[in-house]
Each structure stands twice: as C-alpha cells, then as structure tokens.
Design an enzyme around this catalytic site. Structure first.
Site, short mmCIF file in Angstrom:
data_model
loop_
_atom_site.label_atom_id
_atom_site.label_comp_id
_atom_site.label_asym_id
_atom_site.label_seq_id
_atom_site.Cartn_x
_atom_site.Cartn_y
_atom_site.Cartn_z
N ASP A 226 0.95 -1.16 0.02
CA ASP A 226 0.03 -0.14 0.12
C ASP A 226 1.11 1.22 -0.09
O ASP A 226 1.84 1.34 0.81
CB ASP A 226 -0.90 -0.18 1.34
CG ASP A 226 -1.85 1.12 1.26
OD1 ASP A 226 -2.66 1.07 0.49
OD2 ASP A 226 -1.74 1.84 2.22
N GLU A 286 1.19 -0.58 -5.37
CA GLU A 286 0.02 0.43 -5.53
C GLU A 286 0.94 1.50 -5.93
O GLU A 286 1.29 2.58 -5.46
CB GLU A 286 -0.71 0.78 -4.27
CG GLU A 286 -1.59 1.68 -4.48
CD GLU A 286 -2.26 2.61 -3.77
OE1 GLU A 286 -3.50 3.20 -3.90
OE2 GLU A 286 -1.44 2.55 -2.28
#
Ligand code: GLC
Ligand code: CA
Length: 563
Positions: A226, A286
């Site tokens: 993330d 990401e």
C-alpha cells in the site's frame, strides 16, 4: 457454445495498416505470478459467515470453490489485520494478527489450507507507510519525547505557532497534527489516525520486514504494498510548491516534491523483495504513475524491486478509444518489463459504471474483460467485475461511511460505491448476509448476481469463466508476444498473441457502431489462415464465410489462427 467451436474460413482482406515489428516469443516456464490471475477482494464485502453484516475470513473460505472454478489463481485480500477501521483496515494496530471482526489466526490457517487445496494463493495487503494511531508503537511513541519508540514516527516542533511546514494530507487538511501532551506535531499523509512510520529508523524497517516473514511462514504468497511512494520525506521538511487551484477538501494543491517518490523508497523495495525471495513470494505495488517510464522504476534497475507494479494508468482513461488503449499498451510492451493490468479496485469507480453507455453495458463489460485478460502480462481483477457489479454511491452525506466522502461531500463522495457486498444471488441482501450489510447492495443485484449468471450462457460471468479458461489453456495467451494489427483503425483494437506455432487473434470493437474489420495475417506467415473461433460476445450468429470480420457494437472476438 455453438459459436465457439465453429470454424470461420475467412478470406482475409488486405489490412489497412502495417504490422508492428515482430517481437521474439517470450520464454516458457514463467514464474507462477506471471501465469496467475489475481483477484482483489474487499473482506468486509465478500461473504459474511456469521451474519453480522460484515464479511469475514470464513466467508472467503466458503467461496474458495467459486474462486477456483472462476479461474482465479490468487486472491489479494484488502487489510484484515486488527484495526480501529477508521480507514476500513488501512489503519493497522497489529501487523501480525487478524481483526476479530474477520476471525482469528486459526481461521486464517483454515483459509490458507482451503486455498492450497483449491490452488488459490493468498496475497495480503501490507500497509507500509503508516500504522493506526492505536498501534502500541504509536501509543508508546506519543507518550513522551524520550520514549524509545519516539523516533518510530515523524515528530517535529511547530513553526510560528503552526505546523512544521505546508504539507497537505491527501485526505484533507494539514498533514501535521499537534499532540498537546508533548507539544510536538506528528506527520500523517492520510488521516490523523494513520501516523506515518519513520522508515529512516532501522528498527522500524526490521519490524516491518519481520512482519512480512511472519505471514510468508504462515502461508501468504505475497503482498500488495500500500502507498509505497510516500515512505520517505525530505529530512529538512522543505515546503512543497503551491500550485493553482483547490482540491475537493478546499486545500491548496501542491507539487508534493518533498514528501512523495523520494529515491530512498527503492532501498526499501529491494529489502522487501529479498525477504519475499526467501519464500518465492511476489510483491505487487500500488504504483500510481503518470507515464510508462515512471512505472519502469518500480521494477528496479536490476529487476530486484517489485515483480508486479500495477499499471493504474488505464483506470484514468476517459471514455473508450481504441487509439488510446493501443498506444498505451504498445508503450507498456516496448518498455520491456512484465506488464500488470488493472481496470479498477477498491479506490476507483467500478469499471462497469465508468464505461457504461446505458445501451451496451454488459457488452462493454465483456469487451473490457477480453482486453485485460488477453494482453501480455498479469491481470488483477476486482471482486464483482466478473458479474458486472456497478457502483452504488451514497445518495446523501449522512449515508456516507468512508471518511473522505464525509469530508469532501459533495465533490468527493468517498469510495463506498465500489465496496458494496458481493452479489451472490437475487435473494435477501444479495445472499451476502442474513443481516443488514454494512453498505447497501446496488439495485442491479436482481439481474447481476452469481446464481442467475451461472445459469445464463450469455452472462458477463459466463463470459469471464470462458475467457479465464482460455487464458489458462492457450500457450499463446500465457507465453505469447504481443503484435498489433490495423494500427490506424480508430474504432477497433486488434492484436495477435503468438508463441511458437500458436497464434491467437483478438478483436475488440470499442465503438457504439457496427464495424467491418479487414485482416491481413500474411506478414505473420499465415497466407491462407483459418480462424477457429474460441469465444465472442456477439448477439447474432457469425456468418460462415466473410471477407471482413463483422463486429457488433462494443463486441469482442477471439480466435485461434491456424495455417
Ligand atoms: C491506499 C489504499 C486506500 C487507503 C490508503 C491509505 O491508497 O488503497 O484504500 O485509504 O492507501 O492507506
Ligand atoms: Ca461477519
């Protein structure tokens, strides 16, 4: 099914344009993550086993058969670690446990065992940039200026009675919060409840690498990382440049030069990668980029960083244009790395809603499915795409759950709309739960749900299942290179995937009108090719003999080319 087996002997017309220069076929025997189709699921919304309105791990375990039969090889589960759920799991208070709302570590073991049985790997979501403010590390860190954990986060003195600099939180307001107890500010790129970890501290690094090993040992096959871009900040805290305009929260827009994409990020990715390599695991990133060359950096100079940095650029394309997709895909292939295609996720409006024109919604969903599932590269699906789930945005501010929707209403409605319960059947709460689900089910669940689409040979789900079966079976789709055809066609995207003697033709009509596509396969060595149709989304039967391939509006066609 009839159409799939039919042989179309096409008298193929001279193509209107040149063929892209042939690339060498890719090597066989790829790593598992190159052959795998990944499927992101939002655990709150996938399946609720204990009927409290919130999905859970046992729910996921109960659907492993569905996932396997669909043709999914790995599931990426959005964070299910203990969390106060301020950002619905992206605020982690313990990296080595499961939130009781989702189950226990034992439930995870059962999930992993069932996954192993059904050949579905588990990928976890690692929130590397920040923890929750309720993580014991932060509680200690904020307790005093001299606490040994103080330097695990980013604490600074204020300036002229205000925050240390002009950095803005991407979720609204200043990125600094004053802690009255110690009189210092801490830094948070997201909500104040998500303090940024100090990645310059070796102890933080070690704790985080160890957390990945904890899960690898327990059966996780990789991580989606993330927000990797923002692990480091300028040590001198220089102000970002203020640009023109305001965002949805009314904050000034800045260039984020000093708190994003700092080069130190690459050292961390290399170290995360070496831990992953110990276990044959994969790292997905990401990775928001504005062009293909930026994306290249995440693979690492020596291919020693992320194996699968997500290409999120297609999710930002406006409308459907064959030319735009063609140019992008060609650039990605030319860049030389292994591409990773994504058309939506838990932060982005569902692809079904983004592309829908009201008249051909299911056709468009099938056409986009054929695109990202037949390109050279790894594909990452998002739960519900395979049944044509649509966004269900809150109608008023008081319905909003996602805090950014509350803060930014009405310009920013938040991300609830793309996170609604999986539509399993046409019954109560779409079969997701016997209790009222945490988010309302979209209106189209009566027509778009797993149970009814399983029975309908022409449904979006049946199309996905056939497509995924082809993708796993056909060497040209798994291993083949990528060659564009008809490069000047403004409406139809046409390409060939080729491996040794196998060749597969894909034709996608990205326009709302009928198109006749001329195909010249002679430069590929097919002077009198025969096309064995593998799958189409056509409503009308395909004519047996054709000078040109007639493509219905927004239709998709895939065929094997033989001599
Ligand atoms: C990532 C996640 C998003 C989350 C944010 C903060 O962008 O995808 O859902 O809110 O990070 O962790
Ligand atoms: Ca539950």
């Amino acid at each position: 099914m009839l159409r799939c087996t039919r042989i179309l002997t096409a008298v193929l017309l001279i193509a209107s344009t040149a063929l892209m220069s042939a690339q060498k076929p890719d090597a066989p025997g790829r790593e598992w993550w190159k052959r795998a189709v990944f499927y992101e699921l939002y655990p709150r919304s996938f399946a609720d086993s204990n009927n409290d309105g919130i999905g859970d791990l046992n729910g996921i375990t109960s659907k492993m058969g569905y996932l396997h039969d669909l043709g999914v090889d790995a599931i990426w589960i959005s964070p299910c670690f203990p969390s106060p759920q301020v950002d619905f799991g992206y605020d982690v208070s313990d990296y080595e446990n499961i939130d009781p709302m989702y189950g226990t570590l034992k439930d995870f073991d059962a999930l992993a065992a069932e996954g192993k049985k059904k050949s579905v790997r588990i990928i976890f979501d690692f929130v590397v940039n920040h923890s929750s403010d309720k993580h014991p590390w932060f509680i200690e860190s904020s307790s005093s200026k001299t606490n040994p954990k103080r330097d695990w986060y980013i604490w600074r003195d204020g300036k002229n009675g205000g925050p240390p600099n002009n950095w803005i939180s991407t979720f609204g307001g200043s990125a600094w919060k004053l802690d009255p107890r110690t009189g210092q500010f801490y830094y948070h790129y997201f909500y104040a409840e998500q303090p940024d970890l100090n990645w310059r501290n070796p102890e933080v690094q070690k704790a985080m690498y160890d957390a990945t090993r904890f899960w690898y040992k327990r059966g996780v096959s990789g991580f989606r990382l993330d927000a990797v871009d923002i692990l480091f900040e300028d040590p001198d805290l220089r102000n970002n440049k203020v640009l023109e305009g305001k965002n949805a929260y009314g904050d000034p827009i800045t260039d984020e030069k000093f708190n994003k994409k700092l080069p130190e990020v690459h050292d961390v990715m290399r170290k995360l990668r070496s831990a992953a390599d110990e276990f044959g695991s994969v790292l997905i990133g990401e990775t928001w980029t504005s062009n293909v060359s930026e994306l290249k950096d995440y693979y690492g100079e020596h291919n020693d960083e992320l194996q699968l940095p997500m290409d999120l650029m297609m999710t930002e394309f406006k409308g459907l244009s064959a030319d735009q997709y063609r140019k992008h895909i060609a650039a990605v292939n030319a860049a030389g790395h292994w591409p990773v295609y994504v058309i939506t996720n838990h932060d982005i409006v569902r692809s079904y809603t983004r592309y829908a024109d009201g008249a051909h919604n299911d056709d468009i969903a099938k056409m986009m499915a054929m695109l990202y599932l037949t390109l050279r590269g790894t594909a990452i699906m998002y739960y519900g795409e395979e049944i044509g789930m649509e966004n269900n945005d809150p109608k008023s501010k008081d319905e909003v759950q996602d805090p950014i929707g509350k803060l930014g209403w009405p310009l920013e409605k938040g991300r609830d709309g793309e996170r609604t319960p999986m539509q399993w059947n046409g019954g109560e709460n779409a079969g997701f739960s016997k209790a009222k689900p945490w988010l309302p089910v979209p209106a189209n669940y009566k027509t778009h749900n797993v149970a009814s689409e399983m029975k309908d040979a022409n449904s979006v789900l049946s199309f996905y299942r056939q497509l995924l079966a082809l993708r796993h079976k056909e060497p040209a789709l798994l291993e083949g290179n990528f060659q564009l055809l008809n490069e000047n066609d403004a409406n139809v995207l046409t390409y060939v995937r080729r491996y040794k003697d196998e060749a597969i033709l894909v034709v996608l009509n990205m326009s709302a009108s009928d198109q006749n596509v001329g195909l010249d396969l002679s430069p590929l060595g097919f002077a009198q090719p025969r096309l064995s149709v593998l799958l189409t989304s056509f409503h009308k039967p395909l004519p047996g003999m054709a000078a040109e391939l007639p493509m219905e509006p927004y239709s998709a066609f895939i065929a094997k080319i033989t001599k």
